[in-house]
Design a protein around this motif. Sequence first.
Motif, short mmCIF file in Angstrom:
data_model
loop_
_atom_site.label_atom_id
_atom_site.label_comp_id
_atom_site.label_asym_id
_atom_site.label_seq_id
_atom_site.Cartn_x
_atom_site.Cartn_y
_atom_site.Cartn_z
N TRP A 115 0.83 -1.20 0.00
CA TRP A 115 0.00 0.00 0.00
C TRP A 115 0.87 1.26 0.00
O TRP A 115 0.64 2.19 -0.78
N PHE A 116 1.88 1.30 0.88
CA PHE A 116 2.74 2.48 0.93
C PHE A 116 3.55 2.63 -0.35
O PHE A 116 3.78 3.75 -0.81
N ALA A 117 4.00 1.53 -0.93
CA ALA A 117 4.74 1.61 -2.19
C ALA A 117 3.85 2.18 -3.28
O ALA A 117 4.27 3.08 -4.03
N CYS A 118 2.62 1.70 -3.38
CA CYS A 118 1.68 2.23 -4.38
C CYS A 118 1.37 3.70 -4.11
O CYS A 118 1.28 4.51 -5.04
N SER A 119 1.21 4.04 -2.85
CA SER A 119 0.92 5.43 -2.49
C SER A 119 2.08 6.34 -2.86
O SER A 119 1.88 7.46 -3.37
N MET A 120 3.30 5.91 -2.61
CA MET A 120 4.47 6.72 -2.95
C MET A 120 4.60 6.87 -4.47
O MET A 120 4.94 7.95 -4.97
N ILE A 121 4.33 5.80 -5.21
CA ILE A 121 4.38 5.88 -6.66
C ILE A 121 3.31 6.84 -7.16
O ILE A 121 3.56 7.68 -8.03
N GLN A 125 4.22 10.29 -9.16
CA GLN A 125 3.87 10.32 -10.57
C GLN A 125 2.63 11.14 -10.88
O GLN A 125 2.29 11.34 -12.04
N LEU A 126 1.94 11.64 -9.84
CA LEU A 126 0.69 12.36 -10.06
C LEU A 126 0.90 13.63 -10.89
O LEU A 126 0.13 13.89 -11.82
N HIS A 132 0.60 15.33 -18.47
CA HIS A 132 0.37 14.69 -19.77
C HIS A 132 -1.11 14.58 -20.09
O HIS A 132 -1.49 14.65 -21.26
N LEU A 133 -1.93 14.42 -19.08
CA LEU A 133 -3.37 14.30 -19.30
C LEU A 133 -3.99 15.65 -19.66
O LEU A 133 -4.82 15.74 -20.58
N LEU A 134 -3.60 16.69 -18.92
CA LEU A 134 -4.16 18.03 -19.13
C LEU A 134 -3.03 19.05 -19.24
O LEU A 134 -2.80 19.85 -18.32
N PRO A 135 -2.30 19.08 -20.35
CA PRO A 135 -1.13 19.98 -20.44
C PRO A 135 -1.49 21.46 -20.41
O PRO A 135 -0.69 22.27 -20.00
N SER A 136 -2.68 21.81 -20.82
CA SER A 136 -3.04 23.24 -20.86
C SER A 136 -3.66 23.73 -19.55
O SER A 136 -4.02 24.90 -19.45
N GLU A 137 -3.80 22.84 -18.57
CA GLU A 137 -4.42 23.23 -17.29
C GLU A 137 -3.55 22.81 -16.11
O GLU A 137 -3.88 21.85 -15.40
N PRO A 138 -2.46 23.53 -15.85
CA PRO A 138 -1.56 23.14 -14.77
C PRO A 138 -2.15 23.34 -13.37
O PRO A 138 -1.68 22.76 -12.41
N HIS A 139 -3.21 24.14 -13.27
CA HIS A 139 -3.81 24.40 -11.96
C HIS A 139 -4.54 23.18 -11.40
O HIS A 139 -4.83 23.13 -10.21
N VAL A 140 -4.81 22.18 -12.24
CA VAL A 140 -5.52 20.99 -11.78
C VAL A 140 -4.73 20.26 -10.70
O VAL A 140 -5.30 19.74 -9.74
N LEU A 141 -3.40 20.24 -10.81
CA LEU A 141 -2.57 19.59 -9.80
C LEU A 141 -2.78 20.24 -8.44
O LEU A 141 -2.90 19.56 -7.43
N GLY A 142 -2.83 21.56 -8.41
CA GLY A 142 -3.09 22.27 -7.16
C GLY A 142 -4.44 21.90 -6.58
O GLY A 142 -4.58 21.70 -5.36
N TYR A 143 -5.45 21.80 -7.43
CA TYR A 143 -6.78 21.41 -6.95
C TYR A 143 -6.77 20.00 -6.38
O TYR A 143 -7.35 19.74 -5.33
N VAL A 144 -6.09 19.08 -7.07
CA VAL A 144 -6.04 17.69 -6.61
C VAL A 144 -5.33 17.60 -5.26
O VAL A 144 -5.82 16.95 -4.33
N LEU A 145 -4.19 18.27 -5.13
CA LEU A 145 -3.46 18.24 -3.86
C LEU A 145 -4.25 18.92 -2.75
O LEU A 145 -4.27 18.47 -1.61
N GLY A 146 -4.92 20.01 -3.08
CA GLY A 146 -5.75 20.70 -2.09
C GLY A 146 -6.90 19.84 -1.63
O GLY A 146 -7.21 19.79 -0.43
N LEU A 147 -7.56 19.16 -2.55
CA LEU A 147 -8.67 18.28 -2.19
C LEU A 147 -8.19 17.08 -1.38
O LEU A 147 -8.91 16.60 -0.49
#
Length: 168
Positions: A115-121, A125-126, A132-147
């Motif tokens: 579980w921890f290995a998968c979580s760290m990966i 890699q997030l 790569h999934l949304l190259p024109s919307e870099p703010h999505v990472l901030g939303y994901v980490l915030g949520l």
Amino acid sequence: TQQAYIKQVVPAGHLLQASSYATVVFQLCKVLGPVLGAVLLIYFPARSCIAINAVSFAISAIILITLPRDKPELSPEMTEYDKSDKSWLQDIKSGGEFIWQHRLIRNILGLVVVWFACSMIRNSQLAIFLYHLLPSEPHVLGYVLGLDGLGAVIAGTILSRRGDIEDY
């Protein structure tokens, strides 16, 4: 260390609530820390931000140094163990033998490691995946980490309100 110290400072009846509050504060710091850092970078040069970070670490060190250093009382079995002439390698070997002899502990430990290995990966890699999934919307990472942090805060708040859990 934080959880262990809570047990020394907080009365037994409030351990669950204190632990939940500590988790909430930790998760809020994970979310609000980068936001505060970004705001500071807007108003101050990077060199000043590093100095502010150093001062905050110094304040944290001073607070930690001033905390009481109560040592937990050792049971008679532990004092007997401390007197024995065991090396740390023997301790690791006996711990490994204990885990290997108990199938439930062995299986749970294996699941925890996976579980921890998968979580760290996933955590490492997030950012790449979202880029790569949304190259024109870099703010999505901030939303994901915030949520992610917000979910942990909500879970900690819910757990802190539970009164029927007796054991820490």
